[in-house]
Design a protein around this motif. Structure first.
Motif, PDB file in Angstrom:
ATOM      1  N   ASP A 193      12.186   2.387  -4.772  1.00 48.51           N
ATOM      2  CA  ASP A 193      12.046   1.692  -3.489  1.00 48.51           C
ATOM      3  C   ASP A 193      11.317   0.361  -3.637  1.00 48.51           C
ATOM      4  OD1 ASP A 193      13.241   3.842  -2.143  1.00 48.51           O
ATOM      5  OD2 ASP A 193      11.312   4.892  -1.949  1.00 48.51           O
ATOM      6  N   ARG A 194      10.996   0.007  -4.895  1.00 47.73           N
ATOM      7  CA  ARG A 194      10.231  -1.222  -5.203  1.00 47.73           C
ATOM      8  C   ARG A 194       8.898  -1.246  -4.442  1.00 47.73           C
ATOM      9  NH1 ARG A 194      13.811  -0.734  -8.363  1.00 47.73           N
ATOM     10  NH2 ARG A 194      15.061  -2.419  -9.292  1.00 47.73           N
ATOM     11  N   ASP A 195       8.308  -0.062  -4.313  1.00 47.39           N
ATOM     12  CA  ASP A 195       7.034   0.082  -3.609  1.00 47.39           C
ATOM     13  C   ASP A 195       5.919   0.148  -4.649  1.00 47.39           C
ATOM     14  OD1 ASP A 195       4.840   0.768  -2.080  1.00 47.39           O
ATOM     15  OD2 ASP A 195       5.940   2.203  -0.827  1.00 47.39           O
ATOM     16  N   THR A 196       5.383  -1.003  -5.019  1.00 45.41           N
ATOM     17  CA  THR A 196       4.373  -1.048  -6.077  1.00 45.41           C
ATOM     18  C   THR A 196       3.054  -0.408  -5.648  1.00 45.41           C
ATOM     19  OG1 THR A 196       3.800  -3.304  -5.415  1.00 45.41           O
ATOM     20  CG2 THR A 196       5.401  -3.052  -7.211  1.00 45.41           C
ATOM     21  N   ASP A 197       2.747  -0.445  -4.346  1.00 53.61           N
ATOM     22  CA  ASP A 197       1.534   0.225  -3.871  1.00 53.61           C
ATOM     23  C   ASP A 197       1.657   1.739  -4.056  1.00 53.61           C
ATOM     24  OD1 ASP A 197       0.327  -2.146  -3.162  1.00 53.61           O
ATOM     25  OD2 ASP A 197       1.012  -2.061  -1.077  1.00 53.61           O
ATOM     26  N   ALA A 198       2.817   2.279  -3.721  1.00 52.79           N
ATOM     27  CA  ALA A 198       3.030   3.719  -3.891  1.00 52.79           C
ATOM     28  C   ALA A 198       3.036   4.103  -5.367  1.00 52.79           C
ATOM     29  CB  ALA A 198       4.343   4.140  -3.230  1.00 52.79           C
ATOM     30  N   MET A 199       3.527   3.218  -6.209  1.00 58.22           N
ATOM     31  CA  MET A 199       3.493   3.483  -7.651  1.00 58.22           C
ATOM     32  C   MET A 199       2.051   3.661  -8.111  1.00 58.22           C
ATOM     33  SD  MET A 199       6.309   0.709  -9.001  1.00 58.22           S
ATOM     34  CE  MET A 199       6.124   1.091 -10.749  1.00 58.22           C
ATOM     35  N   ALA A 200       1.186   2.737  -7.703  1.00 60.90           N
ATOM     36  CA  ALA A 200      -0.220   2.811  -8.096  1.00 60.90           C
ATOM     37  C   ALA A 200      -0.882   4.067  -7.538  1.00 60.90           C
ATOM     38  CB  ALA A 200      -0.958   1.564  -7.634  1.00 60.90           C
ATOM     39  N   GLU A 201      -0.562   4.402  -6.302  1.00 63.52           N
ATOM     40  CA  GLU A 201      -1.159   5.588  -5.679  1.00 63.52           C
ATOM     41  C   GLU A 201      -0.737   6.868  -6.386  1.00 63.52           C
ATOM     42  OE1 GLU A 201       0.009   5.402  -1.627  1.00 63.52           O
ATOM     43  OE2 GLU A 201      -1.211   3.616  -1.169  1.00 63.52           O
ATOM     44  N   ALA A 202       0.427   6.829  -7.030  1.00 61.71           N
ATOM     45  CA  ALA A 202       0.940   8.022  -7.712  1.00 61.71           C
ATOM     46  C   ALA A 202       0.291   8.241  -9.073  1.00 61.71           C
ATOM     47  CB  ALA A 202       2.456   7.914  -7.873  1.00 61.71           C
ATOM     48  N   LEU A 203      -0.512   7.289  -9.527  1.00 61.50           N
ATOM     49  CA  LEU A 203      -1.170   7.420 -10.825  1.00 61.50           C
ATOM     50  C   LEU A 203      -2.593   7.944 -10.611  1.00 61.50           C
ATOM     51  CD1 LEU A 203      -0.950   6.871 -13.903  1.00 61.50           C
ATOM     52  CD2 LEU A 203      -2.002   4.639 -13.457  1.00 61.50           C
ATOM     53  N   PRO A 204      -2.851   9.208 -10.896  1.00 60.09           N
ATOM     54  CA  PRO A 204      -4.180   9.783 -10.640  1.00 60.09           C
ATOM     55  C   PRO A 204      -5.216   9.272 -11.640  1.00 60.09           C
ATOM     56  CG  PRO A 204      -2.754  11.403 -11.684  1.00 60.09           C
ATOM     57  CD  PRO A 204      -1.899  10.202 -11.415  1.00 60.09           C
ATOM     58  N   ASP A 205      -6.470   9.429 -11.245  1.00 63.72           N
ATOM     59  CA  ASP A 205      -7.564   8.991 -12.108  1.00 63.72           C
ATOM     60  C   ASP A 205      -7.474   9.621 -13.495  1.00 63.72           C
ATOM     61  OD1 ASP A 205      -8.797   7.301 -10.293  1.00 63.72           O
ATOM     62  OD2 ASP A 205     -10.114   8.853  -9.484  1.00 63.72           O
ATOM     63  N   GLU A 206      -7.100  10.872 -13.549  1.00 67.95           N
ATOM     64  CA  GLU A 206      -7.033  11.586 -14.827  1.00 67.95           C
ATOM     65  C   GLU A 206      -6.130  10.865 -15.821  1.00 67.95           C
ATOM     66  OE1 GLU A 206      -5.103  15.718 -16.626  1.00 67.95           O
ATOM     67  OE2 GLU A 206      -5.041  15.294 -14.473  1.00 67.95           O
ATOM     68  N   VAL A 207      -4.961  10.423 -15.349  1.00 61.40           N
ATOM     69  CA  VAL A 207      -4.008   9.778 -16.253  1.00 61.40           C
ATOM     70  C   VAL A 207      -4.437   8.344 -16.542  1.00 61.40           C
ATOM     71  CG1 VAL A 207      -1.574   9.242 -16.645  1.00 61.40           C
ATOM     72  CG2 VAL A 207      -2.207  11.276 -15.333  1.00 61.40           C
ATOM     73  N   LEU A 208      -4.942   7.648 -15.532  1.00 58.77           N
ATOM     74  CA  LEU A 208      -5.458   6.304 -15.769  1.00 58.77           C
ATOM     75  C   LEU A 208      -6.535   6.335 -16.847  1.00 58.77           C
ATOM     76  CD1 LEU A 208      -5.687   3.284 -15.050  1.00 58.77           C
ATOM     77  CD2 LEU A 208      -7.349   3.942 -13.287  1.00 58.77           C
ATOM     78  N   ASP A 209      -7.442   7.293 -16.759  1.00 57.03           N
ATOM     79  CA  ASP A 209      -8.528   7.383 -17.727  1.00 57.03           C
ATOM     80  C   ASP A 209      -8.033   7.738 -19.122  1.00 57.03           C
ATOM     81  OD1 ASP A 209     -10.432   6.723 -15.845  1.00 57.03           O
ATOM     82  OD2 ASP A 209     -10.874   8.806 -15.322  1.00 57.03           O
ATOM     83  N   GLU A 210      -6.908   8.405 -19.204  1.00 56.86           N
ATOM     84  CA  GLU A 210      -6.335   8.731 -20.508  1.00 56.86           C
ATOM     85  C   GLU A 210      -5.696   7.511 -21.177  1.00 56.86           C
ATOM     86  OE1 GLU A 210      -6.222  11.368 -22.380  1.00 56.86           O
ATOM     87  OE2 GLU A 210      -6.299  13.206 -21.188  1.00 56.86           O
ATOM     88  N   LEU A 211      -5.183   6.579 -20.370  1.00 58.67           N
ATOM     89  CA  LEU A 211      -4.356   5.507 -20.904  1.00 58.67           C
ATOM     90  C   LEU A 211      -5.028   4.143 -20.933  1.00 58.67           C
ATOM     91  CD1 LEU A 211      -0.972   6.396 -19.157  1.00 58.67           C
ATOM     92  CD2 LEU A 211      -1.566   6.778 -21.555  1.00 58.67           C
ATOM     93  N   SER A 212      -6.065   3.938 -20.147  1.00 60.12           N
ATOM     94  CA  SER A 212      -6.598   2.587 -20.002  1.00 60.12           C
ATOM     95  C   SER A 212      -8.117   2.560 -19.935  1.00 60.12           C
ATOM     96  CB  SER A 212      -6.031   1.945 -18.719  1.00 60.12           C
ATOM     97  OG  SER A 212      -6.594   0.673 -18.493  1.00 60.12           O
ATOM     98  N   PRO A 213      -8.765   1.662 -20.692  1.00 62.45           N
ATOM     99  CA  PRO A 213     -10.197   1.431 -20.524  1.00 62.45           C
ATOM    100  C   PRO A 213     -10.424   0.502 -19.338  1.00 62.45           C
ATOM    101  CG  PRO A 213      -9.378   0.086 -22.329  1.00 62.45           C
ATOM    102  CD  PRO A 213      -8.203   0.871 -21.807  1.00 62.45           C
ATOM    103  N   ALA A 214     -10.836   1.051 -18.217  1.00 60.63           N
ATOM    104  CA  ALA A 214     -10.954   0.266 -16.992  1.00 60.63           C
ATOM    105  C   ALA A 214     -12.198   0.690 -16.231  1.00 60.63           C
ATOM    106  CB  ALA A 214      -9.709   0.453 -16.114  1.00 60.63           C
ATOM    107  N   GLY A 215     -13.076  -0.280 -15.986  1.00 61.20           N
ATOM    108  CA  GLY A 215     -14.305   0.008 -15.249  1.00 61.20           C
ATOM    109  C   GLY A 215     -15.371  -0.998 -15.603  1.00 61.20           C
ATOM    110  N   THR A 216     -16.600  -0.572 -15.618  1.00 55.25           N
ATOM    111  CA  THR A 216     -17.701  -1.461 -15.960  1.00 55.25           C
ATOM    112  C   THR A 216     -17.664  -1.781 -17.454  1.00 55.25           C
ATOM    113  OG1 THR A 216     -19.230   0.336 -16.477  1.00 55.25           O
ATOM    114  CG2 THR A 216     -19.106  -0.383 -14.161  1.00 55.25           C
ATOM    115  N   PRO A 217     -18.345  -2.842 -17.876  1.00 53.32           N
ATOM    116  CA  PRO A 217     -18.385  -3.149 -19.315  1.00 53.32           C
ATOM    117  C   PRO A 217     -18.850  -1.968 -20.157  1.00 53.32           C
ATOM    118  CG  PRO A 217     -19.159  -5.034 -18.073  1.00 53.32           C
ATOM    119  CD  PRO A 217     -18.957  -3.936 -17.079  1.00 53.32           C
TER     120      PRO A 217
END
Length: 335
Positions: free
Chosen positions: A268-292
Protein backbone atom coordinates in the motif's frame (compact mmCIF):
# COMPACT_ATOMS: atom_id res chain seq x y z
CA UNK A 1 37.14 -4.11 20.91
CA UNK A 2 39.43 -6.49 19.02
CA UNK A 3 37.63 -6.19 15.70
CA UNK A 4 38.25 -3.36 13.26
CA UNK A 5 35.69 -0.63 12.66
CA UNK A 6 34.79 0.22 9.06
CA UNK A 7 32.60 3.06 7.80
CA UNK A 8 30.07 2.56 5.00
CA UNK A 9 29.45 5.83 3.15
CA UNK A 10 26.31 6.46 1.09
CA UNK A 11 27.10 8.34 -2.10
CA UNK A 12 23.59 9.79 -2.08
CA UNK A 13 24.48 11.75 1.07
CA UNK A 14 26.99 13.83 -0.90
CA UNK A 15 26.78 16.52 -3.56
CA UNK A 16 30.19 15.78 -5.09
CA UNK A 17 32.69 12.90 -5.13
CA UNK A 18 35.07 15.30 -3.38
CA UNK A 19 32.67 15.42 -0.43
CA UNK A 20 32.85 11.62 -0.20
CA UNK A 21 36.63 11.92 0.05
CA UNK A 22 36.24 14.45 2.87
CA UNK A 23 34.17 11.89 4.79
CA UNK A 24 36.95 9.35 4.25
CA UNK A 25 39.49 11.81 5.65
CA UNK A 26 37.32 12.29 8.72
CA UNK A 27 36.97 8.52 9.13
CA UNK A 28 40.74 8.18 9.11
CA UNK A 29 41.07 10.96 11.70
CA UNK A 30 38.65 9.10 13.99
CA UNK A 31 40.52 5.83 13.70
CA UNK A 32 38.29 3.82 11.38
CA UNK A 33 40.18 1.03 9.64
CA UNK A 34 38.45 1.15 6.29
CA UNK A 35 35.87 3.11 4.33
CA UNK A 36 33.49 1.50 1.85
CA UNK A 37 30.74 2.66 -0.46
CA UNK A 38 28.21 1.06 -2.76
CA UNK A 39 27.17 1.54 -6.37
CA UNK A 40 23.62 1.11 -7.69
CA UNK A 41 22.07 3.62 -10.12
CA UNK A 42 23.87 6.77 -9.00
CA UNK A 43 27.47 7.79 -9.57
CA UNK A 44 30.05 5.46 -11.00
CA UNK A 45 31.88 4.58 -7.80
CA UNK A 46 35.45 4.75 -9.10
CA UNK A 47 36.03 8.54 -8.94
CA UNK A 48 34.92 8.71 -5.30
CA UNK A 49 37.09 5.72 -4.39
CA UNK A 50 40.07 7.25 -6.17
CA UNK A 51 39.66 10.59 -4.41
CA UNK A 52 39.28 8.87 -1.04
CA UNK A 53 42.45 6.90 -1.68
CA UNK A 54 44.39 9.98 -2.78
CA UNK A 55 43.42 12.06 0.26
CA UNK A 56 44.11 9.44 2.94
CA UNK A 57 47.30 7.71 4.01
CA UNK A 58 46.42 4.57 5.95
CA UNK A 59 42.67 4.09 5.53
CA UNK A 60 41.59 0.97 3.69
CA UNK A 61 39.38 1.52 0.61
CA UNK A 62 36.57 -0.86 -0.40
CA UNK A 63 33.50 -0.89 -2.61
CA UNK A 64 30.24 -2.49 -1.37
CA UNK A 65 29.60 -4.08 -3.87
CA UNK A 66 29.98 -3.95 -7.65
CA UNK A 67 27.57 -5.97 -9.76
CA UNK A 68 29.12 -8.56 -12.08
CA UNK A 69 26.34 -7.70 -14.53
CA UNK A 70 27.43 -4.06 -14.81
CA UNK A 71 31.07 -4.53 -15.85
CA UNK A 72 32.95 -7.25 -17.66
CA UNK A 73 35.27 -9.41 -15.54
CA UNK A 74 38.30 -7.96 -17.33
CA UNK A 75 37.13 -4.42 -16.62
CA UNK A 76 36.61 -5.34 -12.98
CA UNK A 77 40.20 -6.60 -12.84
CA UNK A 78 41.44 -3.39 -14.49
CA UNK A 79 39.43 -1.31 -12.03
CA UNK A 80 40.74 -3.21 -9.03
CA UNK A 81 44.34 -2.96 -10.17
CA UNK A 82 44.02 0.77 -10.89
CA UNK A 83 42.54 1.39 -7.43
CA UNK A 84 45.27 -0.79 -5.93
CA UNK A 85 47.88 1.53 -7.43
CA UNK A 86 45.94 4.68 -6.51
CA UNK A 87 45.73 3.59 -2.86
CA UNK A 88 49.24 2.12 -2.47
CA UNK A 89 47.77 -1.33 -1.98
CA UNK A 90 44.91 -0.41 0.39
CA UNK A 91 42.04 -1.44 -1.89
CA UNK A 92 39.75 -4.47 -1.55
CA UNK A 93 37.35 -5.35 -4.37
CA UNK A 94 33.76 -6.06 -3.35
CA UNK A 95 31.51 -8.20 -5.55
CA UNK A 96 27.97 -9.45 -5.08
CA UNK A 97 25.24 -11.21 -7.08
CA UNK A 98 23.27 -7.92 -7.37
CA UNK A 99 19.49 -8.05 -7.87
CA UNK A 100 16.92 -8.48 -10.64
CA UNK A 101 15.88 -4.81 -10.47
CA UNK A 102 19.36 -3.35 -10.97
CA UNK A 103 20.40 -6.00 -13.48
CA UNK A 104 17.30 -5.83 -15.67
CA UNK A 105 15.99 -2.29 -15.17
CA UNK A 106 19.33 -0.48 -15.11
CA UNK A 107 21.87 -2.60 -16.95
CA UNK A 108 19.33 -4.12 -19.34
CA UNK A 109 20.51 -7.70 -18.84
CA UNK A 110 18.75 -10.87 -17.78
CA UNK A 111 19.29 -11.82 -14.13
CA UNK A 112 20.45 -15.27 -15.13
CA UNK A 113 22.53 -17.64 -12.94
CA UNK A 114 23.89 -14.88 -10.70
CA UNK A 115 26.00 -17.16 -8.49
CA UNK A 116 27.60 -18.84 -11.49
CA UNK A 117 28.36 -15.42 -12.95
CA UNK A 118 29.98 -14.29 -9.71
CA UNK A 119 32.12 -17.43 -9.53
CA UNK A 120 33.30 -17.12 -13.14
CA UNK A 121 33.91 -13.40 -12.69
CA UNK A 122 36.19 -14.14 -9.74
CA UNK A 123 38.06 -16.77 -11.74
CA UNK A 124 38.60 -14.37 -14.65
CA UNK A 125 39.82 -11.63 -12.30
CA UNK A 126 42.24 -14.05 -10.67
CA UNK A 127 43.44 -15.05 -14.14
CA UNK A 128 44.41 -11.43 -14.76
CA UNK A 129 46.01 -11.25 -11.30
CA UNK A 130 48.02 -14.45 -11.71
CA UNK A 131 48.60 -14.87 -15.44
CA UNK A 132 48.14 -11.33 -16.75
CA UNK A 133 45.27 -12.38 -19.03
CA UNK A 134 41.47 -12.83 -18.78
CA UNK A 135 41.55 -15.89 -21.06
CA UNK A 136 38.77 -18.18 -19.87
CA UNK A 137 36.37 -20.91 -20.99
CA UNK A 138 33.27 -21.16 -18.84
CA UNK A 139 29.51 -21.56 -18.99
CA UNK A 140 28.93 -17.80 -19.13
CA UNK A 141 32.22 -16.30 -20.29
CA UNK A 142 34.33 -17.45 -23.22
CA UNK A 143 37.27 -15.05 -23.48
CA UNK A 144 40.18 -15.62 -25.93
CA UNK A 145 42.34 -13.28 -23.87
CA UNK A 146 44.80 -10.44 -24.35
CA UNK A 147 47.71 -9.46 -22.12
CA UNK A 148 47.36 -6.93 -19.32
CA UNK A 149 49.54 -3.99 -20.38
CA UNK A 150 51.01 -3.27 -16.96
CA UNK A 151 52.92 -5.32 -14.44
CA UNK A 152 50.58 -7.16 -12.10
CA UNK A 153 51.38 -6.43 -8.43
CA UNK A 154 52.73 -9.20 -6.24
CA UNK A 155 49.78 -8.80 -3.85
CA UNK A 156 46.74 -7.80 -5.93
CA UNK A 157 43.50 -6.60 -4.31
CA UNK A 158 41.63 -9.19 -2.23
CA UNK A 159 38.08 -10.00 -3.32
CA UNK A 160 35.24 -9.71 -0.79
CA UNK A 161 31.76 -11.06 -1.49
CA UNK A 162 28.48 -9.64 -0.24
CA UNK A 163 26.13 -12.62 0.08
CA UNK A 164 23.15 -13.71 2.20
CA UNK A 165 22.04 -17.27 1.51
CA UNK A 166 23.80 -20.49 2.51
CA UNK A 167 24.95 -21.54 -0.97
CA UNK A 168 26.13 -18.04 -1.87
CA UNK A 169 27.97 -17.73 1.43
CA UNK A 170 29.63 -21.09 0.97
CA UNK A 171 30.79 -19.77 -2.41
CA UNK A 172 32.19 -16.69 -0.68
CA UNK A 173 34.21 -18.89 1.63
CA UNK A 174 35.49 -21.04 -1.19
CA UNK A 175 36.36 -18.42 -3.78
CA UNK A 176 36.63 -15.12 -1.90
CA UNK A 177 39.09 -13.46 0.45
CA UNK A 178 36.42 -11.87 2.62
CA UNK A 179 32.70 -11.70 3.36
CA UNK A 180 30.57 -8.57 3.85
CA UNK A 181 27.02 -9.69 4.78
CA UNK A 182 24.18 -7.40 5.75
CA UNK A 183 20.97 -7.53 7.83
CA UNK A 184 21.93 -10.39 10.10
CA UNK A 185 20.99 -10.80 13.72
CA UNK A 186 23.79 -12.03 15.95
CA UNK A 187 22.34 -15.58 15.96
CA UNK A 188 21.74 -15.46 12.22
CA UNK A 189 25.30 -14.35 11.60
CA UNK A 190 26.74 -17.16 13.71
CA UNK A 191 24.68 -19.71 11.78
CA UNK A 192 25.69 -18.35 8.38
CA UNK A 193 29.36 -18.31 9.40
CA UNK A 194 29.12 -22.11 9.40
CA UNK A 195 28.38 -21.97 5.66
CA UNK A 196 31.30 -19.61 5.13
CA UNK A 197 33.63 -21.91 7.04
CA UNK A 198 32.46 -24.93 5.04
CA UNK A 199 33.28 -23.09 1.80
CA UNK A 200 36.70 -22.11 3.12
CA UNK A 201 37.44 -25.74 4.02
CA UNK A 202 36.56 -26.83 0.46
CA UNK A 203 39.33 -24.51 -0.74
CA UNK A 204 41.82 -25.67 1.88
CA UNK A 205 41.46 -22.43 3.85
CA UNK A 206 40.51 -21.56 7.40
CA UNK A 207 37.84 -19.10 8.47
CA UNK A 208 40.63 -16.91 9.84
CA UNK A 209 41.98 -16.54 6.28
CA UNK A 210 38.88 -14.50 5.38
CA UNK A 211 38.09 -10.94 6.44
CA UNK A 212 34.53 -11.07 7.83
CA UNK A 213 33.04 -7.57 8.01
CA UNK A 214 29.25 -7.58 8.50
CA UNK A 215 27.40 -4.36 7.64
CA UNK A 216 25.02 -2.80 10.15
CA UNK A 217 23.12 0.44 9.74
CA UNK A 218 22.44 2.63 12.72
CA UNK A 219 22.45 6.02 14.41
CA UNK A 220 23.67 7.45 17.71
CA UNK A 221 21.97 10.59 19.02
CA UNK A 222 21.20 12.15 22.37
CA UNK A 223 17.52 12.16 21.36
CA UNK A 224 17.05 8.41 21.74
CA UNK A 225 13.50 8.19 20.44
CA UNK A 226 14.30 10.20 17.32
CA UNK A 227 17.29 7.96 16.62
CA UNK A 228 15.21 4.82 16.98
CA UNK A 229 12.43 6.24 14.83
CA UNK A 230 14.83 6.95 11.97
CA UNK A 231 16.44 3.52 12.26
CA UNK A 232 13.05 1.79 12.43
CA UNK A 233 11.92 3.45 9.20
CA UNK A 234 15.18 2.59 7.43
CA UNK A 235 15.29 -1.06 8.48
CA UNK A 236 11.61 -1.59 7.71
CA UNK A 237 12.11 -0.09 4.26
CA UNK A 238 15.02 -2.42 3.56
CA UNK A 239 12.95 -5.42 4.63
CA UNK A 240 9.88 -4.51 2.65
CA UNK A 241 10.96 -2.52 -0.38
CA UNK A 242 14.53 -3.55 -1.27
CA UNK A 243 13.55 -6.53 -3.38
CA UNK A 244 13.08 -9.97 -1.85
CA UNK A 245 16.50 -10.84 -0.50
CA UNK A 246 16.89 -8.91 2.76
CA UNK A 247 13.32 -9.64 3.77
CA UNK A 248 13.66 -13.33 2.93
CA UNK A 249 16.88 -13.54 4.92
CA UNK A 250 15.43 -11.92 8.04
CA UNK A 251 12.29 -14.07 7.75
CA UNK A 252 14.50 -17.17 7.72
CA UNK A 253 16.32 -15.85 10.79
CA UNK A 254 13.09 -16.23 12.75
CA UNK A 255 10.83 -13.30 11.86
CA UNK A 256 8.55 -14.38 8.98
CA UNK A 257 5.43 -12.72 10.39
CA UNK A 258 7.20 -9.39 10.88
CA UNK A 259 8.52 -9.41 7.33
CA UNK A 260 5.11 -10.41 5.96
CA UNK A 261 3.37 -7.52 7.75
CA UNK A 262 5.99 -5.02 6.56
CA UNK A 263 5.64 -6.24 2.98
CA UNK A 264 1.88 -5.97 3.18
CA UNK A 265 2.23 -2.34 4.25
CA UNK A 266 4.67 -1.71 1.41
CA UNK A 267 2.06 -3.05 -0.99
CA UNK A 268 0.00 0.00 0.00
CA UNK A 269 3.15 2.19 -0.02
CA UNK A 270 2.39 2.99 3.62
CA UNK A 271 5.85 3.67 5.04
CA UNK A 272 4.45 4.65 8.45
CA UNK A 273 2.71 1.29 8.75
CA UNK A 274 5.91 -0.45 7.65
CA UNK A 275 7.80 1.17 10.52
CA UNK A 276 5.03 0.38 12.99
CA UNK A 277 5.22 -3.28 11.97
CA UNK A 278 8.86 -3.52 13.05
CA UNK A 279 8.89 -4.31 16.80
CA UNK A 280 11.60 -3.19 19.17
CA UNK A 281 12.86 -6.76 19.48
CA UNK A 282 13.71 -7.00 15.78
CA UNK A 283 15.02 -3.45 15.52
CA UNK A 284 17.39 -4.18 18.40
CA UNK A 285 18.58 -7.34 16.67
CA UNK A 286 19.39 -5.60 13.39
CA UNK A 287 20.42 -2.02 14.14
CA UNK A 288 22.52 -0.08 16.68
CA UNK A 289 20.12 2.78 17.34
CA UNK A 290 19.84 4.97 20.42
CA UNK A 291 22.15 7.00 22.60
CA UNK A 292 25.90 7.04 21.90
CA UNK A 293 26.49 4.71 24.83
CA UNK A 294 23.84 2.25 23.64
CA UNK A 295 25.26 2.23 20.12
CA UNK A 296 28.80 1.63 21.39
CA UNK A 297 27.60 -1.28 23.51
CA UNK A 298 25.62 -2.79 20.62
CA UNK A 299 28.55 -2.63 18.18
CA UNK A 300 31.04 -3.95 20.75
CA UNK A 301 28.73 -6.89 21.47
CA UNK A 302 28.21 -7.64 17.77
CA UNK A 303 31.95 -7.56 17.23
CA UNK A 304 32.33 -10.37 19.77
CA UNK A 305 30.76 -12.91 17.40
CA UNK A 306 33.48 -15.49 16.83
CA UNK A 307 34.91 -15.05 13.34
CA UNK A 308 34.07 -11.37 12.91
CA UNK A 309 37.10 -9.27 11.93
CA UNK A 310 35.39 -5.90 11.48
CA UNK A 311 32.00 -4.28 11.94
CA UNK A 312 31.06 -2.04 9.03
CA UNK A 313 28.85 0.85 10.15
CA UNK A 314 26.44 2.51 7.75
CA UNK A 315 24.07 5.42 8.36
CA UNK A 316 20.27 5.39 8.05
CA UNK A 317 18.19 7.76 5.97
CA UNK A 318 17.15 11.07 7.49
CA UNK A 319 20.29 11.68 9.53
CA UNK A 320 21.69 15.20 9.74
CA UNK A 321 25.38 15.95 9.46
CA UNK A 322 25.40 16.39 13.22
CA UNK A 323 23.88 12.91 13.61
CA UNK A 324 26.60 11.42 11.40
CA UNK A 325 29.38 13.15 13.29
CA UNK A 326 27.87 12.06 16.61
CA UNK A 327 27.64 8.47 15.43
CA UNK A 328 31.19 8.35 14.08
CA UNK A 329 32.62 10.05 17.17
CA UNK A 330 30.74 7.74 19.51
CA UNK A 331 32.09 4.67 17.77
CA UNK A 332 35.62 6.03 17.56
CA UNK A 333 35.84 5.38 21.30
CA UNK A 334 35.87 1.66 20.44
CA UNK A 335 38.98 1.94 18.26
Amino acid sequence: MNADLDLLVSLNDHETPQSVAERAVRAEELGFSRVSMGETTGWNIVPALTLAAERTEHLGITNDVISPFGRSPAMLAQTALALHDASDGRFRLGLGPSSPAITERWHGLEFDRPLRRVRETIEVIRGVYEEGTPAYEGDIFQIPGLNYEREVPENPPPIDLGTLGPKATEMAGRFGDGWAPQMFTRDGLEERLEDLERGAELAGKELSDLRVSPIVRGIAAEDRERARSLARKAIAFMLGAYGPYYGNSVAEQGYPDVVSEIREAWGDRDTDAMAEALPDEVLDELSPAGTPEEVREWVADYAEVDGVDAVRIGFVNGMTEEDKETTMAALSDLV
